[in-house]
Scaffold this active site. Structure first.
Site, PDB file in Angstrom:
ATOM      1  N   LYS A 169       0.353  12.098   4.988  1.00 41.82           N
ATOM      2  CA  LYS A 169       1.259  11.017   5.399  1.00 41.82           C
ATOM      3  C   LYS A 169       2.119  11.529   6.551  1.00 41.82           C
ATOM      4  O   LYS A 169       3.227  12.039   6.363  1.00 41.82           O
ATOM      5  CB  LYS A 169       2.129  10.569   4.223  1.00 41.82           C
ATOM      6  CG  LYS A 169       2.694   9.162   4.438  1.00 41.82           C
ATOM      7  CD  LYS A 169       1.591   8.137   4.528  1.00 41.82           C
ATOM      8  CE  LYS A 169       2.093   6.743   4.845  1.00 41.82           C
ATOM      9  NZ  LYS A 169       1.024   5.802   5.123  1.00 41.82           N
ATOM     10  N   SER A 210      -2.472   1.686   5.169  1.00 40.93           N
ATOM     11  CA  SER A 210      -1.259   1.798   4.364  1.00 40.93           C
ATOM     12  C   SER A 210      -0.893   0.430   3.770  1.00 40.93           C
ATOM     13  O   SER A 210      -1.612  -0.101   2.946  1.00 40.93           O
ATOM     14  CB  SER A 210      -0.124   2.380   5.212  1.00 40.93           C
ATOM     15  OG  SER A 210       0.669   3.266   4.461  1.00 40.93           O
TER      16      SER A 210
END
Length: 616
Positions: A207, A407
């Site tokens: 991430k 996402s």
């Protein structure tokens, strides 16, 4: 005394009357202008476009191609007629309108070919390019010629040009093939110098959205992951263009060293280099190219040009509305809480559209077109839950992924009966993070301090104070809970366990082809594939598409068009004052800070892919 007061107050009364007259005159003038513009708009909307004569369709794409333009194409054209042309680089075109136009032209007897003039085409994502390329391929297969003309071609323009039967280049022109790259700004050292404390809460090894706050360079994990999908995306580009040019990908792009040697062998002549490497078919002057187009499509003496109609003057026909409706709903841009704003996905707006489609008995299936890097957790969940309700109502839901559905873009896709991605779609990025910046040290260095009392450490939260340990622990717990919920949603949707999803999650970005291998999507295809699947699931033989696109009102259109015109001029003025490197830095700062300026999750939790939209 009274006489003296009259003498003193007289001029003020006359000035006040004059100001009232001017105010009323301006307001009345504005009212008359609005009425005239409204009448003009009505006449333009009701006017039937003249049928173009035989000749070429001039595909003179201007600006960018996107899934959902900020202003509807028809309104934008009218706005340009009444308010003047806006900056070409700011204009947005709908990829679906472009494809419809190309397919209509294929069956139009008056259109005898296509001329691609792409000098003002500013770009599109890979998925949109592939979809337009498919339509150009269909046109070419119909037997009608496609000719590309240009003084030069950048990488995006050349992709479309490669679908032409013949590519023409002027003698001092060039084809710019260089590959793909991503670049981000990292400002850990800057924040330290400014004494800003960045409190990062995240889950996911890959991430990388928060890395600019905590690093001065890309982490090895992010470099490995981004290098993988970027290399695959470039290979998809080379494979398609090479197939169009009937050469191998290695011949098309042999590498920087070999290209440099070949350019030296061509004495630095970039046009000759492009011709010898089979990037183009003919190098000729503008006059010679015009003679070829005149011979192919005929000469129009009135226009003093070859017979052609611009794509912006070519009237699109309204498809027949027969059979069941398939609702097409867009989720394009960063996902935010509240209503939709230009360039973003408003949770309230999108959920309302899905609800309307769910409750409309005429709608038999829903296609959600996702082109989003994600955004707010709460906003993503609002959209996801409404889409789940649509599926539970018995209406098939198909997700069509555009350039990116990463996402939060993947979060909202999970309830679908079927997910279709392009081979070049960026998806996955299953991870979550939170960022809170505090400025207590910055303020302390200039002599400003914060103090007070609170009934609880959790009440004593301020950007001017150090975050209480209890709050930081609570944030991390919330982030981890959000990640587990994300894994559960995906696992349930894909028929896997959370542990299996965790192995391909951790914020890892996948290209569509890998996402298919990993079971994150059901099929590789395009928007046509998604529509066909929705029709099959709803058992529809006859159907038509109902596009859920909000049309701006007259005043909104006027203000937006006027704003675009202003912004179209400002950059050129401002950049003449700013050195080129500073101008480029300003653009990078704007592109990276933009998402964080609009994201508004109430718990500061985000499912967002920072690098997905920054491919150059």
């Amino acid at each position: 005394m009274r006489t003296l007061w009259r003498i003193i107050s007289g001029p003020f009364r006359w000035c006040w009357r004059l100001l009232n007259f001017i105010r009323e005159f301006i307001l009345n003038l504005f009212l008359v202008l609005v009425i005239l513009v409204a009448v003009g708009f009505y006449l333009q909307l009701t006017r039937s476009a003249p049928e173009p004569g035989k000749g070429a369709l001039l595909v003179d794409l201007t600006g960018t191609v996107v899934d959902k333009p900020s202003i509807n194409n028809r309104f934008r054209q009218l706005g340009k007629e009444f308010l003047g042309a806006s900056s070409n680089r700011l204009q947005e075109n709908s990829v679906f309108d472009v494809v419809q136009m190309l397919r209509q032209a294929k069956d139009d007897a008056n259109v005898t070919g296509i001329v691609l003039s792409l000098k003002d085409f500013a770009g599109a994502d890979q998925t949109s390019l592939q979809y337009m390329g498919k339509a150009l391929h269909e046109f070419r297969d119909s037997g009608k010629p496609v000719i590309a003309v240009g003084d030069s071609y950048d990488q995006t323009q050349y992709y479309l040009a490669s679908f032409a039967n013949n590519i023409y280049l002027t003698p001092q022109g060039a084809v710019d093939l260089h590959g793909f790259a991503t670049n981000n700004l990292y400002y850990k050292s800057l924040l330290e110098k400014l004494k800003v404390n960045s409190h990062i809460f995240r889950v996911g090894t890959y991430k990388s959205a928060v890395e600019p706050f905590i690093r001065d360079d890309m982490s090895p994990e992010a470099r490995e992951a981004d290098g993988r999908w970027l290399g695959q995306m470039w290979q998809h580009y080379l494979d398609q263009v090479a197939a169009n040019r009937k050469i191998t990908p290695e011949q098309l792009f042999p590498g920087a060293a070999q290209m440099l040697a070949s350019l030296k062998a061509s004495d630095g002549d970039s046009a000759r280099f492009a011709l010898e490497n089979k990037w183009v078919d003919t190098v000729a002057s503008r006059a010679a190219i015009e003679a070829v187009l005149s011979k192919t499509f005929g000469w129009n003496k009135q226009k003093n040009d070859f017979n052609a109609v611009s794509m912006y003057d070519y009237p699109l026909k309204t498809p027949a509305q027969q059979g069941g409706q398939i609702a097409v709903i867009f989720a394009s841009g960063a996902i935010i809480d509240g209503p939709e704003t230009p360039g973003s996905v408003g949770a309230d707006t999108t959920a309302s559209q899905i609800r309307d489609a769910r409750l409309d008995p005429a709608v038999k299936a829903i296609v959600l077109r996702v082109n989003s890097p994600g955004g707010s957790v709460s906003a993503s969940e609002i959209i996801r839950s409404e889409l789940a309700a649509a599926r539970e109502s018995g209406k098939p839901v198909v997700v069509s992924m555009g350039g990116m559905a990463a996402s939060g873009g993947y979060w909202i896709s999970t309830p679908a009966n079927y997910i279709i991605a392009s081979p070049s779609t960026l998806t996955g990025s299953i991870g979550i993070f939170g960022v809170v910046n505090t400025f207590e040290n910055s303020l302390d260095s200039i002599g400003i301090h914060t103090d007070g009392v609170a009934t609880s450490p959790l009440a004593d939260i301020a950007l001017t104070k150090t975050l209480p340990p209890e709050f930081k622990e609570m944030m991390q717990i919330s982030i981890e809970s959000g990640y587990r919920h994300f894994l559960t949603l995906v696992a349930k949707a894909r028929g896997k366990t959370p542990e299996e999803i965790d192995k391909i999650a951790q914020g890892h970005v996948w290209l569509g082809s890998d996402a298919k291998t990993n079971g994150l999507v059901d099929e590789l295809g395009d928007f046509d594939t998604a529509v066909a699947k929705a029709a099959a699931l709803a058992k529809l033989d006859d159907f038509y598409l109902q596009w859920y696109i909000d049309q701006p009102g007259l005043i909104d259109m006027l203000m937006m068009q006027a704003g675009i015109s202003v912004y179209g001029q400002l950059p050129a003025i401002m950049q003449s004052w700013i050195p080129a490197p500073a101008s480029q830095l300003s653009k990078m700062l704007s592109s990276q800070s933009g998402p964080f300026m609009t994201l508004n999750d109430p718990q500061n939790r985000y499912v967002y892919c920072m690098t997905c939209g920054d491919v150059k």
